[in-house]
Scaffold this motif. Structure first.
Motif, short mmCIF file in Angstrom:
data_model
loop_
_atom_site.label_atom_id
_atom_site.label_comp_id
_atom_site.label_asym_id
_atom_site.label_seq_id
_atom_site.Cartn_x
_atom_site.Cartn_y
_atom_site.Cartn_z
N LYS A 14 0.84 -1.20 0.00
CA LYS A 14 0.00 0.00 0.00
C LYS A 14 0.88 1.26 0.00
O LYS A 14 0.64 2.19 -0.77
CB LYS A 14 -0.92 -0.01 1.23
CG LYS A 14 -1.90 1.14 1.23
CD LYS A 14 -2.76 1.11 2.48
CE LYS A 14 -3.59 2.36 2.57
NZ LYS A 14 -4.26 2.48 3.87
N SER A 15 1.93 1.26 0.84
CA SER A 15 2.73 2.49 0.90
C SER A 15 3.52 2.69 -0.38
O SER A 15 3.76 3.84 -0.80
CB SER A 15 3.61 2.54 2.14
OG SER A 15 4.41 1.41 2.20
N ASP A 16 3.90 1.61 -1.05
CA ASP A 16 4.61 1.76 -2.33
C ASP A 16 3.68 2.41 -3.38
O ASP A 16 4.06 3.36 -4.07
CB ASP A 16 5.09 0.39 -2.82
CG ASP A 16 6.21 0.52 -3.84
OD1 ASP A 16 7.29 1.02 -3.47
OD2 ASP A 16 6.01 0.16 -5.01
N ILE A 17 2.46 1.92 -3.43
CA ILE A 17 1.49 2.46 -4.40
C ILE A 17 1.16 3.92 -4.08
O ILE A 17 1.13 4.78 -4.97
CB ILE A 17 0.21 1.59 -4.43
CG1 ILE A 17 0.54 0.21 -4.99
CG2 ILE A 17 -0.89 2.26 -5.24
CD1 ILE A 17 -0.64 -0.75 -5.02
N ILE A 18 0.95 4.20 -2.80
CA ILE A 18 0.64 5.59 -2.42
C ILE A 18 1.82 6.50 -2.77
O ILE A 18 1.64 7.63 -3.23
CB ILE A 18 0.27 5.68 -0.92
CG1 ILE A 18 -1.09 5.01 -0.70
CG2 ILE A 18 0.23 7.13 -0.44
CD1 ILE A 18 -1.54 4.95 0.75
N GLY A 19 3.04 6.00 -2.55
CA GLY A 19 4.24 6.78 -2.90
C GLY A 19 4.27 7.12 -4.39
O GLY A 19 4.58 8.26 -4.78
N ASN A 20 3.93 6.14 -5.22
CA ASN A 20 3.89 6.38 -6.67
C ASN A 20 2.87 7.47 -7.02
O ASN A 20 3.16 8.40 -7.78
CB ASN A 20 3.50 5.10 -7.44
CG ASN A 20 4.45 3.93 -7.28
OD1 ASN A 20 4.02 2.78 -7.34
ND2 ASN A 20 5.73 4.18 -7.09
N ILE A 21 1.68 7.32 -6.44
CA ILE A 21 0.61 8.28 -6.76
C ILE A 21 1.00 9.69 -6.30
O ILE A 21 0.81 10.68 -7.02
CB ILE A 21 -0.72 7.83 -6.10
CG1 ILE A 21 -1.16 6.49 -6.67
CG2 ILE A 21 -1.81 8.89 -6.31
CD1 ILE A 21 -2.33 5.83 -5.93
N THR A 22 1.59 9.76 -5.10
CA THR A 22 1.99 11.07 -4.55
C THR A 22 3.04 11.73 -5.45
O THR A 22 2.99 12.95 -5.70
CB THR A 22 2.57 10.88 -3.13
OG1 THR A 22 1.59 10.20 -2.35
CG2 THR A 22 2.90 12.20 -2.47
N LYS A 23 3.96 10.92 -5.95
CA LYS A 23 5.00 11.49 -6.80
C LYS A 23 4.42 12.03 -8.12
O LYS A 23 4.77 13.12 -8.57
CB LYS A 23 6.08 10.44 -7.07
CG LYS A 23 7.33 11.04 -7.63
CD LYS A 23 8.48 10.07 -7.60
CE LYS A 23 9.45 10.38 -6.48
NZ LYS A 23 10.64 9.53 -6.50
N ILE A 24 3.53 11.27 -8.71
CA ILE A 24 2.93 11.72 -9.99
C ILE A 24 2.09 12.98 -9.73
O ILE A 24 2.16 13.96 -10.49
CB ILE A 24 2.05 10.60 -10.61
CG1 ILE A 24 2.89 9.36 -10.89
CG2 ILE A 24 1.40 11.10 -11.92
CD1 ILE A 24 2.08 8.09 -11.13
N ARG A 25 1.34 12.95 -8.63
CA ARG A 25 0.51 14.12 -8.31
C ARG A 25 1.36 15.36 -8.07
O ARG A 25 1.02 16.47 -8.48
CB ARG A 25 -0.39 13.84 -7.09
CG ARG A 25 -1.44 14.89 -6.87
CD ARG A 25 -2.31 14.60 -5.67
NE ARG A 25 -3.27 13.52 -5.86
CZ ARG A 25 -4.37 13.62 -6.58
NH1 ARG A 25 -4.66 14.74 -7.20
NH2 ARG A 25 -5.20 12.60 -6.70
#
Ligand code: CIS
Length: 209
Positions: A46-57
């Motif tokens: 979950k934290s890996d996926i959230i990290g990806n989304i946060t970076k793109i955002r």
């Protein structure tokens, strides 16, 4: 489930360009589902996926007018970070995120298709293994593959997974799977479009972690 149906991935336009803002809105609802899986093993994912989304955002919000589509982000980063690209910024984050999305897509498609382990019909390990082999395994070294095996042991039963997908609602399995099929239409089209974009821009990397 109804929450997710409120946040379906949107139709793609004829040129299959993925709108960054709409994509981020839709994808940001997925991590909450990982909580429904119950085991702490999944918090890493979950934290890996959230990290990806946060970076793109983060990249998108710097200049939403410039980054209307995901492709515009990749092209801008290719120009701005020529020597490091594609292993940089939102290009790298989306490269990994799309693999997690492919995993979810194959898993849900396998469930929707009724694929089962005949000896253990209430397990979903057949579907999870299929999803892993079709999305992430080739990018994982032995240690991460071991983590996968641990996660597989902690995977929920089919009935519990269906219940988790139907959060807050008492629905029959077939009713839930019908909604999953509906969800998969635009979700699959979006994931396919992102994969094709990485191929066309020669942005895919195949190192292992
Ligand atoms: C049933 C669940 C089974 C789970 C099986 C899990 C398999 C995966 C196990 C491996 C754990 C890996 C942990 C992290 C590994 C990372 O090292 C790796 C590489 O990370 C990247 C970063 O993301 O490394 C880069 C540098 O090399 C960068 O640091 C990068 O970060 S950046 O660039 O942003 O800074 N990452 C991965 O390998 C990705 C792992 C993703 C795994 C995805 C698995 C998803 C599991 C979801 C379970 C399904 C739950 C259902 C969810 C949604 C359902 C949607 C419902 C739809 C229904 C709709 C009906 C209307």
């Amino acid at each position: 489930m109804s929450l997710l149906l409120d946040h379906l991935f949107t139709d793609l336009p004829p040129d299959r360009a993925v709108d960054t803002g709409l994509f981020l809105d839709s994808v940001s609802h997925l991590p909450a589902f990982i909580d429904c899986l119950g085991s702490k093993v999944f918090s890493l994912i979950k934290s890996d996926i959230i990290g990806n989304i946060t970076k793109i955002r983060g990249v998108y919000e710097k200049d939403p007018q410039r980054f209307v589509t995901l492709q515009q982000i990749l092209e801008a980063e290719r120009q701005d970070h020529a020597s490091e690209w594609p292993k940089v910024g939102a290009t790298l984050a989306l490269m990994w995120l799309k693999r997690g999305l492919r995993f979810i897509q194959i898993l849900l498609q396998s469930l929707a298709d009724g694929e089962k382990d005949e000896n253990n019909p209430n397990l979903i390990r057949v579907s999870i293994t299929k999803a892993y082999e079709g999305s992430l395994k080739r990018y994982h070294g032995w240690l991460v593959q071991k983590i996968f095996k641990a996660a597989l042991m902690a995977a929920p039963y089919r009935s519990d997974f269906i219940k988790a997908l139907s959060k807050g609602e008492e629905v029959k399995e077939e009713e839930c799977l019908e909604k999953v099929r509906h969800f998969l239409v635009n979700f699959t089209a979006t994931v396919d479009a992102i994969y094709d974009m990485y191929t066309e821009l020669n942005a895919e990397l195949d190192y292992t972690v």
